[in-house]
Design a protein around this motif. Structure first.
Motif, PDB file in Angstrom:
ATOM      1  N   THR A  89      22.690  48.231 126.072  1.00  0.00           N
ATOM      2  CA  THR A  89      23.429  49.307 125.510  1.00  0.00           C
ATOM      3  C   THR A  89      22.264  50.523 125.695  1.00  0.00           C
ATOM      4  N   LYS A  90      22.640  51.632 126.416  1.00  0.00           N
ATOM      5  CA  LYS A  90      21.627  52.676 126.553  1.00  0.00           C
ATOM      6  C   LYS A  90      21.796  53.631 125.635  1.00  0.00           C
ATOM      7  N   PHE A  91      20.558  54.052 124.817  1.00  0.00           N
ATOM      8  CA  PHE A  91      20.462  55.048 123.988  1.00  0.00           C
ATOM      9  C   PHE A  91      19.990  56.152 124.394  1.00  0.00           C
ATOM     10  N   ALA A  92      20.246  57.344 123.925  1.00  0.00           N
ATOM     11  CA  ALA A  92      19.716  58.709 124.087  1.00  0.00           C
ATOM     12  C   ALA A  92      19.405  59.609 122.810  1.00  0.00           C
ATOM     13  N   VAL A  93      18.231  60.288 122.826  1.00  0.00           N
ATOM     14  CA  VAL A  93      17.916  61.049 121.805  1.00  0.00           C
ATOM     15  C   VAL A  93      17.833  62.485 122.384  1.00  0.00           C
ATOM     16  N   THR A  94      18.368  63.541 122.176  1.00  0.00           N
ATOM     17  CA  THR A  94      17.852  64.938 122.597  1.00  0.00           C
ATOM     18  C   THR A  94      16.836  65.284 121.693  1.00  0.00           C
ATOM     19  N   GLY A  95      16.147  66.446 122.175  1.00  0.00           N
ATOM     20  CA  GLY A  95      15.096  66.916 121.344  1.00  0.00           C
ATOM     21  C   GLY A  95      14.072  66.129 120.884  1.00  0.00           C
ATOM     22  N   ALA A  96      13.893  64.779 121.747  1.00  0.00           N
ATOM     23  CA  ALA A  96      12.854  63.802 121.513  1.00  0.00           C
ATOM     24  C   ALA A  96      11.541  64.038 121.163  1.00  0.00           C
ATOM     25  N   SER A  97      10.984  65.232 121.674  1.00  0.00           N
ATOM     26  CA  SER A  97       9.672  65.499 121.482  1.00  0.00           C
ATOM     27  C   SER A  97       9.428  66.410 120.148  1.00  0.00           C
ATOM     28  N   GLY A  98      10.630  66.699 119.458  1.00  0.00           N
ATOM     29  CA  GLY A  98      10.465  67.348 118.154  1.00  0.00           C
ATOM     30  C   GLY A  98      10.051  66.353 116.997  1.00  0.00           C
ATOM     31  N   ALA A  99      10.044  66.663 115.758  1.00  0.00           N
ATOM     32  CA  ALA A  99       9.563  66.012 114.562  1.00  0.00           C
ATOM     33  C   ALA A  99      10.729  64.841 114.427  1.00  0.00           C
ATOM     34  N   LEU A 100      11.852  65.242 114.247  1.00  0.00           N
ATOM     35  CA  LEU A 100      13.026  64.223 113.848  1.00  0.00           C
ATOM     36  C   LEU A 100      13.213  63.460 115.001  1.00  0.00           C
ATOM     37  N   GLY A 101      13.260  64.165 116.240  1.00  0.00           N
ATOM     38  CA  GLY A 101      13.586  63.141 117.218  1.00  0.00           C
ATOM     39  C   GLY A 101      12.617  61.976 117.777  1.00  0.00           C
ATOM     40  N   ARG A 102      11.251  62.273 117.637  1.00  0.00           N
ATOM     41  CA  ARG A 102      10.150  61.193 117.603  1.00  0.00           C
ATOM     42  C   ARG A 102      10.433  59.920 116.558  1.00  0.00           C
ATOM     43  N   LEU A 103      10.926  60.628 115.531  1.00  0.00           N
ATOM     44  CA  LEU A 103      10.923  59.553 114.213  1.00  0.00           C
ATOM     45  C   LEU A 103      12.212  58.682 114.704  1.00  0.00           C
ATOM     46  N   VAL A 104      13.248  59.235 115.091  1.00  0.00           N
ATOM     47  CA  VAL A 104      14.327  58.433 115.477  1.00  0.00           C
ATOM     48  C   VAL A 104      13.763  57.613 116.723  1.00  0.00           C
ATOM     49  N   ILE A 105      13.027  58.041 117.663  1.00  0.00           N
ATOM     50  CA  ILE A 105      12.611  56.980 118.867  1.00  0.00           C
ATOM     51  C   ILE A 105      11.720  55.844 118.276  1.00  0.00           C
ATOM     52  N   ASP A 106      10.904  56.120 117.275  1.00  0.00           N
ATOM     53  CA  ASP A 106      10.124  55.432 116.706  1.00  0.00           C
ATOM     54  C   ASP A 106      10.981  54.150 115.987  1.00  0.00           C
ATOM     55  N   GLU A 107      12.120  54.661 115.125  1.00  0.00           N
ATOM     56  CA  GLU A 107      12.726  53.584 114.637  1.00  0.00           C
ATOM     57  C   GLU A 107      13.621  52.852 115.495  1.00  0.00           C
ATOM     58  N   LEU A 108      14.276  53.384 116.730  1.00  0.00           N
ATOM     59  CA  LEU A 108      14.945  52.607 117.548  1.00  0.00           C
ATOM     60  C   LEU A 108      13.728  51.764 118.456  1.00  0.00           C
ATOM     61  N   ALA A 109      12.681  51.874 118.548  1.00  0.00           N
ATOM     62  CA  ALA A 109      11.685  50.984 119.169  1.00  0.00           C
ATOM     63  C   ALA A 109      11.336  49.840 118.339  1.00  0.00           C
ATOM     64  N   LYS A 110      11.787  49.901 117.071  1.00  0.00           N
ATOM     65  CA  LYS A 110      11.435  48.584 116.220  1.00  0.00           C
ATOM     66  C   LYS A 110      12.249  47.631 116.638  1.00  0.00           C
ATOM     67  N   SER A 111      13.602  47.855 117.272  1.00  0.00           N
ATOM     68  CA  SER A 111      14.446  46.836 117.507  1.00  0.00           C
ATOM     69  C   SER A 111      14.969  46.696 118.637  1.00  0.00           C
ATOM     70  N   GLU A 112      14.790  47.804 119.431  1.00  0.00           N
ATOM     71  CA  GLU A 112      15.237  47.915 120.900  1.00  0.00           C
ATOM     72  C   GLU A 112      14.399  47.645 121.899  1.00  0.00           C
ATOM     73  N   ALA A 113      14.628  47.348 123.173  1.00  0.00           N
ATOM     74  CA  ALA A 113      13.717  47.268 124.205  1.00  0.00           C
ATOM     75  C   ALA A 113      13.380  48.761 124.532  1.00  0.00           C
ATOM     76  N   PRO A 114      12.110  49.013 124.904  1.00  0.00           N
ATOM     77  CA  PRO A 114      11.841  50.609 125.223  1.00  0.00           C
ATOM     78  C   PRO A 114      12.534  51.286 126.195  1.00  0.00           C
ATOM     79  N   GLN A 115      12.980  50.481 127.372  1.00  0.00           N
ATOM     80  CA  GLN A 115      13.469  50.800 128.425  1.00  0.00           C
ATOM     81  C   GLN A 115      15.147  51.157 128.292  1.00  0.00           C
ATOM     82  N   THR A 116      15.417  50.801 127.240  1.00  0.00           N
ATOM     83  CA  THR A 116      16.876  51.002 126.747  1.00  0.00           C
ATOM     84  C   THR A 116      17.008  52.408 125.931  1.00  0.00           C
ATOM     85  N   VAL A 117      15.881  52.899 125.654  1.00  0.00           N
ATOM     86  CA  VAL A 117      15.858  54.247 124.954  1.00  0.00           C
ATOM     87  C   VAL A 117      15.459  55.450 125.791  1.00  0.00           C
ATOM     88  N   ARG A 118      16.136  56.238 126.005  1.00  0.00           N
ATOM     89  CA  ARG A 118      16.060  57.522 126.953  1.00  0.00           C
ATOM     90  C   ARG A 118      15.776  58.704 125.944  1.00  0.00           C
TER      91      ARG A 118
END
Length: 288
Positions: free
Chosen positions: A2-31
């Motif tokens: 599965t490929k995940f993507a988050v818009t506004g990822a350099s913003g406060a909320l976007g970064r936190l979502v990326i951090d949460e996804l990275a706890k369970s997903e391989a980093p290369q699956t997160v865009r």
């Protein structure tokens, strides 16, 4: 995979979502979609795929969403420009065949009297005929929205506002991020709306009392009319138009617009939301 993507990822909320996804997903699956990739070099260093995806440059969005299965559209921070910006992302997601689109809306968007709700309502309308699964994450207020109150309370001994006795079900930005990540990881089978808010509501007077308790300084709540609060915000340096939007939101909170006791947020995350005491402690620590 599965490929995940988050818009506004350099913003406060976007970064936190990326951090949460990275706890369970391989980093290369997160865009991470960002306006300026150079500002997200730290994400790239962690193996997150960083691409340019600019709300104001629709031509960047097709490539940014190519191959994406599940997308979090973080609402734009540019009040007044949100509807066309969100529309550009939604159209690109349709073209890319994104299967699931989750959107960070506002609490009770369909009935909220807030001026801030209008662009969220417009975006939700655009999503009504989306060909995939749509999850509306109707976020309540962030505790971080009140960190300015803490600074003002320490400087002036008062928390000002137009919310009166209205109860506010705020939660930490991190709580909302955890809910968004949970939906991306384990999406519902059908399009769904979640009303997301903190477990325990409070009034601005209770906020003032908690600041006083933890700081050891006298702090009171200065209850004001919407017009007077707007004027105070302008005096504090906010642009007049934005001050009016903030005051409108606070007045609406006084009528229950930011209250929700469903505890849907904590059920999604599997943990209690942050308490008022914890949020005030964080805010005081940030003051140094």
């Amino acid at each position: 995979m599965t490929k995940f993507a988050v818009t506004g990822a350099s913003g406060a909320l976007g970064r936190l979502v990326i951090d949460e996804l990275a706890k369970s997903e391989a980093p290369q699956t997160v865009r991470a979609l960002v306006r300026s990739p150079e500002k997200a070099a730290d994400l790239a260093a962690r193996g997150i795929e960083v691409v340019r995806g600019d709300y104001d440059a629709p031509e960047t969005l097709a490539a940014a969403l190519a191959g994406v299965d599940r997308l979090l559209l973080v609402s734009s921070s540019e009040v007044g420009k949100r509807a066309p910006q969100h529309a550009a992302v939604i159209e690109a997601a349709k073209a890319a065949g994104v299967e699931l689109l989750a959107y960070t809306s506002i609490l009770h968007a369909d009935s909220s009297p807030m001026l801030l709700a209008n662009e969220h309502k417009a975006t939700e309308a655009l999503l009504a005929d989306y060909p995939g699964t749509v999850v509306l994450l109707r976020n309540g207020w962030y505790f971080e929205n009140y960190f300015g109150d803490v600074a003002a309370a320490l400087a002036h001994g008062a928390v000002a506002g137009a919310s009166g006795e209205g109860r506010i079900s705020a939660a930490a930005r991190a709580d909302y991020a955890a809910a968004a990540a949970a939906v991306l990881r384990d999406p519902p089978a059908f399009s769904t709306t979640y009303e997301l808010a903190g477990d325990n509501a409070f009034t601005r007077a209770e906020l003032a009392a908690e600041i006083a308790r933890q700081s050891g300084k006298p702090v009171s709540f200065a209850s004001m009319s919407e017009a007077d609060f707007s004027a105070l915000l302008v005096q504090a340096g906010l642009p007049e138009g934005f001050a009016g939007v903030v005051a409108d939101a606070d007045a609406a909170a006084g009528k229950g617009a930011l209250h929700d006791d469903s505890r849907t947020l904590s059920r999604l995350t599997g943990r209690p939301t942050e308490t008022l005491a914890s949020a005030v402690a964080r805010a005081l620590a940030a003051q140094g």
